[in-house]
Motif scaffolding. Structure first.
Motif, PDB file in Angstrom:
ATOM      1  N   ASP A 230       0.815  -1.222   0.000  1.00 46.80           N
ATOM      2  CA  ASP A 230       0.000   0.000   0.000  1.00 46.80           C
ATOM      3  C   ASP A 230       0.848   1.272   0.000  1.00 46.80           C
ATOM      4  N   GLY A 231       2.194   1.109  -0.035  1.00 42.16           N
ATOM      5  CA  GLY A 231       3.085   2.259  -0.087  1.00 42.16           C
ATOM      6  C   GLY A 231       3.369   2.891   1.265  1.00 42.16           C
ATOM      7  N   GLN A 232       2.965   2.235   2.341  1.00 45.96           N
ATOM      8  CA  GLN A 232       3.145   2.789   3.672  1.00 45.96           C
ATOM      9  C   GLN A 232       4.209   2.029   4.467  1.00 45.96           C
ATOM     10  N   ILE A 233       4.865   2.758   5.371  1.00 46.54           N
ATOM     11  CA  ILE A 233       5.804   2.175   6.328  1.00 46.54           C
ATOM     12  C   ILE A 233       5.377   2.620   7.724  1.00 46.54           C
ATOM     13  N   PHE A 234       5.143   1.658   8.598  1.00 46.78           N
ATOM     14  CA  PHE A 234       4.781   1.970   9.973  1.00 46.78           C
ATOM     15  C   PHE A 234       5.927   1.599  10.903  1.00 46.78           C
ATOM     16  N   LYS A 243       2.273   1.103  18.180  1.00 49.38           N
ATOM     17  CA  LYS A 243       2.528   1.927  16.996  1.00 49.38           C
ATOM     18  C   LYS A 243       3.130   3.268  17.409  1.00 49.38           C
ATOM     19  N   VAL A 244       4.198   3.651  16.679  1.00 50.11           N
ATOM     20  CA  VAL A 244       4.879   4.918  16.948  1.00 50.11           C
ATOM     21  C   VAL A 244       4.481   5.977  15.936  1.00 50.11           C
ATOM     22  N   CYS A 245       4.582   5.632  14.633  1.00 49.39           N
ATOM     23  CA  CYS A 245       4.237   6.605  13.596  1.00 49.39           C
ATOM     24  C   CYS A 245       4.159   5.923  12.239  1.00 49.39           C
ATOM     25  N   ALA A 246       3.683   6.695  11.255  1.00 52.05           N
ATOM     26  CA  ALA A 246       3.735   6.292   9.849  1.00 52.05           C
ATOM     27  C   ALA A 246       4.748   7.204   9.173  1.00 52.05           C
ATOM     28  N   LEU A 247       5.757   6.624   8.540  1.00 49.67           N
ATOM     29  CA  LEU A 247       6.772   7.454   7.897  1.00 49.67           C
ATOM     30  C   LEU A 247       6.149   8.281   6.784  1.00 49.67           C
ATOM     31  N   ALA A 252       4.586   6.513   2.154  1.00 55.36           N
ATOM     32  CA  ALA A 252       6.027   6.724   2.097  1.00 55.36           C
ATOM     33  C   ALA A 252       6.524   6.687   0.652  1.00 55.36           C
ATOM     34  N   HIS A 253       5.850   5.915  -0.204  1.00 52.92           N
ATOM     35  CA  HIS A 253       6.181   5.801  -1.620  1.00 52.92           C
ATOM     36  C   HIS A 253       4.895   5.827  -2.428  1.00 52.92           C
ATOM     37  N   ASP A 254       5.033   6.158  -3.720  1.00 55.47           N
ATOM     38  CA  ASP A 254       3.881   6.168  -4.625  1.00 55.47           C
ATOM     39  C   ASP A 254       3.519   4.775  -5.109  1.00 55.47           C
ATOM     40  N   GLY A 255       4.416   3.833  -4.895  1.00 55.78           N
ATOM     41  CA  GLY A 255       4.146   2.456  -5.288  1.00 55.78           C
ATOM     42  C   GLY A 255       4.322   1.533  -4.106  1.00 55.78           C
ATOM     43  N   TRP A 281      15.207   7.405   5.242  1.00 52.02           N
ATOM     44  CA  TRP A 281      14.328   8.111   6.177  1.00 52.02           C
ATOM     45  C   TRP A 281      15.048   8.370   7.491  1.00 52.02           C
ATOM     46  N   ASP A 282      14.885   9.571   8.023  1.00 51.27           N
ATOM     47  CA  ASP A 282      15.277   9.854   9.399  1.00 51.27           C
ATOM     48  C   ASP A 282      14.071   9.472  10.255  1.00 51.27           C
ATOM     49  N   VAL A 283      14.196   8.364  10.968  1.00 48.61           N
ATOM     50  CA  VAL A 283      13.038   7.816  11.674  1.00 48.61           C
ATOM     51  C   VAL A 283      12.609   8.731  12.823  1.00 48.61           C
ATOM     52  N   GLY A 284      13.585   9.280  13.543  1.00 47.97           N
ATOM     53  CA  GLY A 284      13.262  10.147  14.662  1.00 47.97           C
ATOM     54  C   GLY A 284      12.532  11.406  14.237  1.00 47.97           C
TER      55      GLY A 284
END
Length: 627
Positions: A230-234, A243-247, A252-255, A281-284
């Motif tokens: 789905d293009g997401q990173i959690f 859960k902390v966040c969604a990057l 996070a990406h279009d694909g 990605w800078d996760v912090g």
């Protein structure tokens, strides 16, 4: 030296690989350094919908990150290998294949002895993970009722259960610090969180809306990330699973995202996507540090990634490995290329004082290799669209190739780009060719011999009464030898723009598979399906000079050394022999030259360096010495 290799099946990187000499028979030969087309260590298993693996793609390629030319190959799997990972100790590698077999094998010895073999479940293994003490392994994939298992590496005893999913599990990872945690990602759009050992299911993470392709814990164990189609990173807490966040705040990406890899200090994350980009990605800070645009072609989709010390690598759908440059996101530091399909033929040529190897595969792709470094690339432009069956370099420094796309192509080796004007359409499918002085090319088509001069067809012989299989032109020009499936070699003369039969034939010991003149034109070597090489003396009116026995299966290719005293043959028995023309009993034996498939092509770089290729999609250079 393994100069290149196919990369359609997941491969992995190794810290070091022994370069060793192989001894056999009365004399010896040695395989030199290695490089080619790999994939990454710790890469998740990813789908290749348009590019199935070649038959029996059961090898694993090991190479160093800093110098991928140093490589080794593990060939003991009986089926296509999907994933492999080092034990944290570095002493073993665990690799899994499509049949569900998991093999754990030694990395410290050149023999790569098998330590243990398991079948965790009945189906394809897609990913695996070790605990930090190298004592436990988690394996997931396409089981029937069971999609994962976690067990002790040395006994197979279960240390928990992987449950909580109702579809294929694509990815697994284990927290590398205590207390241990385990996470999985599945085609059911969910990730699952486990505590242990023994590992027990705690809860499901349902934040994604499509397949979860990859899960990875940070090296310090404080976080783990999930990536999805789905293009997401959690990002989640590594100990509690909260859960902390969604990057990126959303997508996070279009694909779809196929792979993620943490930086060694656990502060950043590398992601690889089907949108043809990779990102750091800078996760912090929850922000993008770099975006790497890898191209616009469908083959530039990014399917895997690895962050190992200072090296950032991604693997493209093309099979190419990209070394990313954080200071120049639009241009990789280097790209490791190679064939991803079976190699059918090769030849060698000196250009600008350097020796190059040219190889053609069954997808129409042609690669050229620097024989010293293994660096390689393909020709630019649109070339063959089907299997390249044969190639040779003519006196005009043109690579002449014939293909199952019914064309013969002439490619300038100075420009190395295809030209539409240099493709000649054949009436019948070509399968072999040979070049000679004066601009001549002789092409064997199915049931037909075609004579070409200066890139134009000028004469054809039809209704041969036999099926031509192999052809060679005498170095002095004028004479053409054609070997047939009826076991005879027929001689023809080039007369201007026509080809005339000499009404002379030579008898081989079986259906002819290949033949070649020595470079001085003194001998003609003929190999056949009955495992025999027959050498005829040209100066003695093509009288039989010597017969060579040794292969245990059909011989398929032959090539003369520049010294005109030795020649090499390769067979379906995966053996290569280097013969001495004056003494059939004096020979160099290279057993299992290509363990996955038979040898499909041979060529000599110099008197002591033989190049071989195979349907295993690799090219190897061997150092040959004579006692």
């Amino acid at each position: 030296m393994v100069i290149g290799s196919g990369g359609r099946r997941g491969r992995f990187l190794v810290r070091a690989a022994a370069l060793r000499r192989r001894r056999a028979g009365e004399e010896q030969s040695g395989s030199r350094a290695a490089a080619g087309l790999p994939a990454c260590a710790s890469l998740p298993s990813v789908p290749f919908p348009s590019f199935p693996a070649p038959p029996a793609a059961s090898g694993r390629r090991c190479r160093t990150r800093s110098n991928p030319a140093i490589a080794d190959i593990y060939t003991e799997h009986a089926h296509q290998v999907v994933v492999a990972k080092y034990a944290p100790s570095g002493f073993y590698i665990a690799s899994g294949d499509v049949s569900g077999k998991l093999r754990i094998w030694d990395t410290t010895q050149k023999e790569h002895l098998l330590k243990y073999e398991y079948q965790p479940f009945a189906g394809k293994i897609k990913d695996l993970a070790w605990t930090e003490d190298s004592k436990r392994i988690a394996v997931v994939g396409e089981g029937r009722e069971k999609f994962g298992a976690v067990f002790l590496w040395d006994s197979g005893s279960s240390v928990g259960e992987i449950t909580g999913h109702n579809k294929v599990i694509n990815s697994v990872d284990i927290k590398q610090t205590r207390p241990y945690r385990l996470a999985t990602g599945s085609d059911d759009n969910c990730a699952a969180f486990f505590e242990g050992p023994p590992f027990k299911f705690k809860f499901t993470l349902s934040d994604h809306t499509r397949f979860v392709n990859c899960v990875r814990f940070s090296p310090d164990g404080n976080r783990f990330a999930t990536a999805s189609a789905d293009g997401q990173i959690f990002i989640y807490d590594g100990k509690t699973g909260e859960k902390v966040c969604a990057l990126g705040g959303g997508k996070a990406h279009d694909g779809g995202i196929y792979a993620i890899s943490w930086s060694p200090d656990s502060s950043q994350l590398l992601s690889a996507s089907g949108d043809k980009t990779a990102k750091i990605w800078d996760v912090g800070a929850n922000s993008v540090v770099n975006t790497f645009n890898m191209g616009s072609n469908v083959l530039d989709q990014q399917l895997g990634c690895l962050w190992q010390k200072d090296h950032l690598l991604t693997i493209s759908l093309s099979g190419y490995i990209n070394y990313l440059d954080k200071n120049n996101p639009d241009k990789p530091l280097r790209v490791i290329k190679g064939h991803s399909k079976s190699i059918q033929c090769l030849t060698v040529h000196k250009n600008g004082g350097k020796s190059y190897i040219y190889s053609g595969s069954n997808d129409g792709h042609i690669n050229y290799w620097d024989s010293d470094t293994g660096e390689n690339d393909g020709f630019s432009g649109k070339g063959h669209t089907n299997q390249v069956s044969r190639m040779a370099v003519d006196e005009m420094d043109q690579l002449v190739t014939c293909s199952m796309d019914d064309t013969v192509r002439y490619t300038n080796l100075s420009k190395r780009d295809y030209s539409g004007q240099d493709a000649v359409k054949m009436d019948v499918q070509p399968k072999c060719l040979a070049v000679g002085p004066g601009g001549y090319t002789v092409v064997l088509c199915i049931g037909q011999i075609v004579l070409m001069k200066d890139k134009k067809k000028c004469f054809a012989i039809n209704d041969l009464g036999y099926e031509p299989e192999a052809v060679a032109v005498h170095p002095g020009g004028g004479t053409v030898a054609v070997g047939g499936t009826d076991g005879n070699v027929r001689l023809y003369s080039i007369q201007g723009t026509s080809l005339k039969s000499d009404e002379k034939s030579l008898e081989a010991k079986g259906p002819v598979t290949d033949l070649a003149y020595s470079h001085d034109g003194a001998f003609l070597a003929v190999c056949d399906a009955n495992k025999v090489v027959t050498v005829f003396s040209v100066t003695d009116g093509y009288a039989e000079h010597n017969v060579f026995y040794g292969h245990h299966a059909k011989i398929v290719c032959i090539a003369w050394s520049p010294d005109n005293e030795h020649f090499a043959s390769g067979g379906m028995d995966m053996m290569v022999y280097v013969w001495t023309v004056g003494d059939p009993e004096t020979r160099v034996k290279i057993p299992d030259a290509h363990r996955l498939h038979h040898v499909s092509g041979l060529a000599w770089l110099d008197e002591h360096t033989l190049v071989t290729t195979s349907h295993d999609a690799s090219v190897k250079a061997w150092s040959i010495s004579y006692n």
